[in-house]
Enzyme design. Structure first.
Site, PDB file in Angstrom:
ATOM      1  N   HIS A 181      -7.350   0.717  -6.397  1.00 53.30           N
ATOM      2  CA  HIS A 181      -7.568  -0.141  -5.214  1.00 53.30           C
ATOM      3  C   HIS A 181      -8.235  -1.438  -5.701  1.00 53.30           C
ATOM      4  CE1 HIS A 181      -7.825  -1.327  -1.196  1.00 53.30           C
ATOM      5  NE2 HIS A 181      -8.676  -0.472  -0.690  1.00 53.30           N
TER       6      HIS A 181
ATOM      7  N   ARG B 241     -13.353  -8.856   1.679  1.00 54.17           N
ATOM      8  CA  ARG B 241     -11.957  -8.574   1.333  1.00 54.17           C
ATOM      9  C   ARG B 241     -11.107  -9.813   1.618  1.00 54.17           C
ATOM     10  NH1 ARG B 241      -9.769  -3.418   1.390  1.00 54.17           N
ATOM     11  NH2 ARG B 241      -7.865  -4.506   0.807  1.00 54.17           N
TER      12      ARG B 241
ATOM     13  N   GLN C 277     -10.127  -4.016  -3.364  1.00 55.58           N
ATOM     14  CA  GLN C 277     -11.426  -3.566  -2.861  1.00 55.58           C
ATOM     15  C   GLN C 277     -12.524  -3.813  -3.898  1.00 55.58           C
ATOM     16  OE1 GLN C 277     -12.116  -2.074   0.346  1.00 55.58           O
ATOM     17  NE2 GLN C 277     -14.117  -2.750  -0.375  1.00 55.58           N
TER      18      GLN C 277
ATOM     19  N   ASP D 149     -17.205   7.075  -1.553  1.00 53.39           N
ATOM     20  CA  ASP D 149     -15.964   6.941  -0.781  1.00 53.39           C
ATOM     21  C   ASP D 149     -15.713   8.283  -0.106  1.00 53.39           C
ATOM     22  OD1 ASP D 149     -13.499   6.064   0.165  1.00 53.39           O
ATOM     23  OD2 ASP D 149     -12.488   6.117  -1.781  1.00 53.39           O
TER      24      ASP D 149
ATOM     25  N   ARG E 258       0.888  -1.180   0.000  1.00 54.32           N
ATOM     26  CA  ARG E 258       0.000   0.000   0.000  1.00 54.32           C
ATOM     27  C   ARG E 258       0.917   1.219   0.000  1.00 54.32           C
ATOM     28  NH1 ARG E 258      -5.301   1.389   3.546  1.00 54.32           N
ATOM     29  NH2 ARG E 258      -6.053  -0.049   1.955  1.00 54.32           N
TER      30      ARG E 258
ATOM     31  N   CYS F 122     -16.241   1.420   0.644  1.00 52.77           N
ATOM     32  CA  CYS F 122     -15.069   0.603   0.986  1.00 52.77           C
ATOM     33  C   CYS F 122     -14.665   0.735   2.445  1.00 52.77           C
ATOM     34  CB  CYS F 122     -13.902   0.953   0.060  1.00 52.77           C
ATOM     35  SG  CYS F 122     -13.311   2.654   0.238  1.00 52.77           S
TER      36      CYS F 122
END
Ligand code: CP
Ligand code: NVA
Length: 308
Positions: free
Chosen positions: A134, A291, A137, A223, A107, A263
């Protein structure tokens, strides 16, 4: 070792529709075993290195718990606690770390950083979030959609909010899996087709009004207004995004059986109203749990290929 033949997962378009079909099927199988307390340990003696240059709750727990459940182990690195924070070149870090582990999850900030790491890695590299993408996700989000509603082919997803890493990845996914994204962002925060790495604009439509983007949608998703790394813009974003809050009126404009996803982490009263995220159409907790299940399927696939 020829590092060019290694399968990495740096963007959603690193896998084909057929590979996704396999991974979703496998994730369902792995999830069922987990729920039945049955062991599934194909990655015994394998090690995953997790490198976090940004904060995380879900990504950390889902990869770490998932790897242990599959019989493997994990090494957790952060920028501050490693030589990454003291300017060791990313290429050198990749060469060293990938001699000791079987898989790496990163990340970080720029997508170019993870690409440079992957170029010098002897083992598969997974994108655990960059400024641009991402993919893990969206893998979980689509799996969650399929669990609730069946195939996502031909469906309409409404994206309300920032033209960020999540939006870019939804757009890549729409090209690969054959659905449409209705995108509504405040002016100045639009998606950029080149940054999103799209082949064309065929799979998405842009709407000025978020309410219109939600019209007839099968899924409404949003988001945070300010992603990690953009905190200096927080105050300007709060003003610009004030009308991009998914509320009950927006959900009413979508299909009656529309799902809501986020998310997480979420800010109630900013990008989503509490009644929506905590309401009956929201599937955010399953989305978060998934996830782990999809990433277990992904790690198994990158290391062992298709089983059966
Ligand atoms: N959704 C997500 O990636 O959460 P974390 O930032 O907690 O990992
Ligand atoms: N867009 C958000 C997602 C967090 C999981 C960020 O990058 O901070």
């Amino acid at each position: 070792m020829n590092t060019k033949t290694i399968k990495h997962y740096l963007q959603f378009n690193d896998l084909t529709a057929a590979e996704y079909a396999y991974i979703f099927e496998r994730a369902a199988f792995i999830k069922k075993k987990f729920k039945a307390y049955e062991k599934h340990q194909p990655l015994a003696d394998r090690t995953l290195a997790m490198i976090f240059e940004k904060a995380s709750t879900r990504t950390r727990v889902s990869f770490e718990a998932g790897m242990y459940q599959m019989g493997g182990s994990v090494v957790h690195l952060t920028t501050d606690g490693s030589q990454l924070g003291r300017a060791e070149p990313i290429e050198d870090s990749a060469k060293v770390i990938s001699r000791m582990v079987d898989l790496v999850m990163i990340r970080t900030y720029e997508q170019t950083k993870i690409e440079r790491f992957a170029e010098h890695s002897r083992v598969p590299v997974i994108n655990g979030l960059t400024n641009e993408f991402h993919p893990c996700q969206i893998l979980a989000d689509i799996f969650t959609y399929i669990e609730h509603r069946g195939s996502i082919l031909g469906k309409t997803i409404a994206w309300v909010g920032d033209g960020n890493n999540m939006a870019n990845t939804w757009l890549q996914a729409s090209e690969i899996l054959g659905f449409t994204v209705h995108v509504s962002t405040p002016s100045g925060y639009e998606v950029d087709q080149d940054i999103a790495g799209l082949r064309s604009s065929d799979s998405y439509k842009v709407f000025k009004d978020p309410m219109q983007a939600c019209a007839g949608a099968d899924l409404v998703t949003t988001d945070v207004w300010t992603s990690m790394g953009y905190e200096a813009e927080n105050e300007a974003r709060k003003t610009a995004f004030a009308d991009w809050c998914v509320d009950q009126d927006m959900m009413r404009n979508a299909k009656p059986d529309a799902l809501f996803m986020h998310c997480l982490p979420a800010h109630r009263g900013e990008e989503v109203a509490a009644e929506v995220i905590d309401g009956p159409q929201s599937v955010v907790w399953e989305e978060a749990e998934n996830r782990m299940h999809v990433q277990k399927a992904l790690m198994e696939y990158l290391l062992l290929g298709q089983i059966n």
